[in-house]
Write a protein that holds these residues in place. Structure first.
Motif, mmCIF file in Angstrom:
data_model
loop_
_atom_site.group_PDB
_atom_site.id
_atom_site.type_symbol
_atom_site.label_atom_id
_atom_site.label_comp_id
_atom_site.label_asym_id
_atom_site.label_seq_id
_atom_site.Cartn_x
_atom_site.Cartn_y
_atom_site.Cartn_z
ATOM 1 N N ALA A 31 0.659 -1.189 -0.275
ATOM 2 C CA ALA A 31 -0.631 0.209 -0.236
ATOM 3 C C ALA A 31 0.962 0.920 0.366
ATOM 4 C CB ALA A 31 -1.114 0.322 1.010
ATOM 5 N N ALA A 32 1.511 1.319 0.944
ATOM 6 C CA ALA A 32 3.018 2.454 0.727
ATOM 7 C C ALA A 32 3.314 2.211 -0.456
ATOM 8 C CB ALA A 32 4.365 1.774 2.197
ATOM 9 N N ILE A 33 4.075 1.567 -1.538
ATOM 10 C CA ILE A 33 4.093 1.679 -2.532
ATOM 11 C C ILE A 33 3.282 2.501 -3.681
ATOM 12 C CG2 ILE A 33 5.050 0.145 -4.881
ATOM 13 C CD1 ILE A 33 6.107 -2.058 -2.357
ATOM 14 N N PHE A 34 2.312 1.965 -3.217
ATOM 15 C CA PHE A 34 1.339 2.091 -4.208
ATOM 16 C C PHE A 34 0.922 3.728 -3.318
ATOM 17 C CE2 PHE A 34 -0.024 -1.848 -5.708
ATOM 18 C CZ PHE A 34 -0.222 -1.497 -7.202
ATOM 19 N N GLU A 35 1.200 4.355 -2.315
ATOM 20 C CA GLU A 35 1.065 5.766 -1.779
ATOM 21 C C GLU A 35 2.077 6.341 -2.743
ATOM 22 O OE1 GLU A 35 0.946 8.132 2.152
ATOM 23 O OE2 GLU A 35 1.994 6.097 2.070
ATOM 24 N N VAL A 36 3.602 6.315 -3.380
ATOM 25 C CA VAL A 36 3.862 7.077 -3.456
ATOM 26 C C VAL A 36 3.810 6.921 -5.075
ATOM 27 C CG1 VAL A 36 6.265 6.974 -4.202
ATOM 28 C CG2 VAL A 36 5.583 5.991 -1.972
ATOM 29 N N LEU A 37 3.167 6.136 -5.865
ATOM 30 C CA LEU A 37 2.303 6.168 -6.772
ATOM 31 C C LEU A 37 2.313 7.001 -7.401
ATOM 32 C CD1 LEU A 37 2.751 2.249 -8.122
ATOM 33 C CD2 LEU A 37 4.111 4.184 -8.839
ATOM 34 N N TRP A 38 0.565 6.869 -6.313
ATOM 35 C CA TRP A 38 -0.028 7.706 -6.364
ATOM 36 C C TRP A 38 -0.187 9.623 -6.134
ATOM 37 C CZ3 TRP A 38 -2.800 10.653 -2.268
ATOM 38 C CH2 TRP A 38 -2.997 10.205 -1.229
ATOM 39 N N VAL A 39 0.988 9.881 -5.293
ATOM 40 C CA VAL A 39 1.825 11.359 -5.037
ATOM 41 C C VAL A 39 2.044 11.214 -6.071
ATOM 42 C CG1 VAL A 39 3.119 11.971 -3.516
ATOM 43 C CG2 VAL A 39 1.645 11.014 -2.365
ATOM 44 N N ILE A 40 2.978 10.991 -6.636
ATOM 45 C CA ILE A 40 3.744 11.433 -7.746
ATOM 46 C C ILE A 40 2.926 11.670 -8.767
ATOM 47 C CG2 ILE A 40 5.628 10.945 -9.474
ATOM 48 C CD1 ILE A 40 7.160 9.106 -7.832
ATOM 49 N N GLY A 41 1.669 10.893 -9.381
ATOM 50 C CA GLY A 41 1.150 11.066 -10.573
ATOM 51 C C GLY A 41 -0.024 12.742 -10.058
ATOM 52 N N LEU A 42 -0.023 12.660 -8.608
ATOM 53 C CA LEU A 42 -1.147 13.483 -7.825
ATOM 54 C C LEU A 42 -0.639 14.772 -8.929
ATOM 55 C CD1 LEU A 42 -2.601 13.877 -4.539
ATOM 56 C CD2 LEU A 42 -3.805 13.477 -7.065
ATOM 57 N N LYS A 43 1.409 14.943 -8.636
ATOM 58 C CA LYS A 43 2.589 16.352 -8.996
ATOM 59 C C LYS A 43 2.124 15.847 -10.691
ATOM 60 C CE LYS A 43 6.523 18.427 -8.279
ATOM 61 N NZ LYS A 43 7.792 18.033 -7.463
ATOM 62 N N HIS A 44 2.481 15.262 -11.338
ATOM 63 C CA HIS A 44 3.088 14.693 -12.700
ATOM 64 C C HIS A 44 2.079 14.382 -14.277
ATOM 65 C CE1 HIS A 44 7.134 15.667 -11.411
ATOM 66 N NE2 HIS A 44 6.875 14.781 -10.655
ATOM 67 N N ALA A 45 0.904 13.918 -12.990
ATOM 68 C CA ALA A 45 -0.361 13.060 -14.669
ATOM 69 C C ALA A 45 -0.648 14.581 -15.346
ATOM 70 C CB ALA A 45 -1.458 13.151 -13.756
ATOM 71 N N GLY A 46 -0.728 14.645 -16.507
ATOM 72 C CA GLY A 46 -0.805 15.471 -17.774
ATOM 73 C C GLY A 46 -1.896 14.892 -18.273
ATOM 74 N N ASP A 47 -3.246 13.570 -18.391
ATOM 75 C CA ASP A 47 -3.550 13.142 -19.639
ATOM 76 C C ASP A 47 -4.468 12.416 -18.559
ATOM 77 O OD1 ASP A 47 -1.632 10.658 -19.387
ATOM 78 O OD2 ASP A 47 -1.092 11.463 -21.535
ATOM 79 N N VAL A 48 -5.190 12.068 -19.472
ATOM 80 C CA VAL A 48 -6.698 10.881 -19.178
ATOM 81 C C VAL A 48 -6.018 9.591 -18.088
ATOM 82 C CG1 VAL A 48 -8.506 9.119 -19.758
ATOM 83 C CG2 VAL A 48 -8.317 11.771 -20.299
#
Length: 132
Positions: A31-48
């Motif tokens: 779960a912590a690994i996926f937390e890192v992924l979604w936190v990075i995603g919140l900053k760097h997500a740019g498309d659908v």
């Protein structure tokens, strides 16, 4: 003979609790690994698709944490989850995104992780309802 069998079943039940605890702590780490992924995603997500991946990572992260919290002390689960997520996010920022390396930041992350590990080691497993 009856005493021997009851002792055997108690041992098996104790072993099963330990297996569940190990599996639940593994859920917290994933779960912590996926937390890192979604936190990075919140900053760097740019498309659908990257936003979709971020939402999936949020769902998986919280689902695993909630499932682990059903058998483990929730305060400790949350502290470990957030501590590992914070350390992982800082690590990824430095390694993958060029955030400057600062010794102070690393020392503070080590202190944070030491506290989380200490909390995990000193927190006993709460027995579930109906168990004696």
């Amino acid at each position: 003979m009856n005493s021997f069998l009851s002792g055997f079943f108690v041992f098996r039940n104790t072993k099963r609790k330990v297996d569940y605890m190990n599996t639940d702590w593994l859920k917290v780490m994933v779960a912590a690994i996926f937390e890192v992924l979604w936190v990075i995603g919140l900053k760097h997500a740019g498309d659908v698709w990257t936003w979709f991946g971020t939402i999936v990572a949020i769902f998986i992260s919280f689902y695993l944490m909630i499932m682990a919290g059903k058998r483990l002390p929730i305060g400790t689960v949350y502290a470990v989850f957030v501590g590992l997520g914070t350390a992982g996010t800082v690590f990824c920022d430095i390694v993958f995104f060029g955030d400057p390396f600062k010794a102070t930041k690393i020392i503070l992350i080590v202190v944070l992780l030491s506290g989380v590990i200490g909390l995990k080691l000193t927190t006993g497993h709460a027995s579930q309802e109906g168990e004696s």
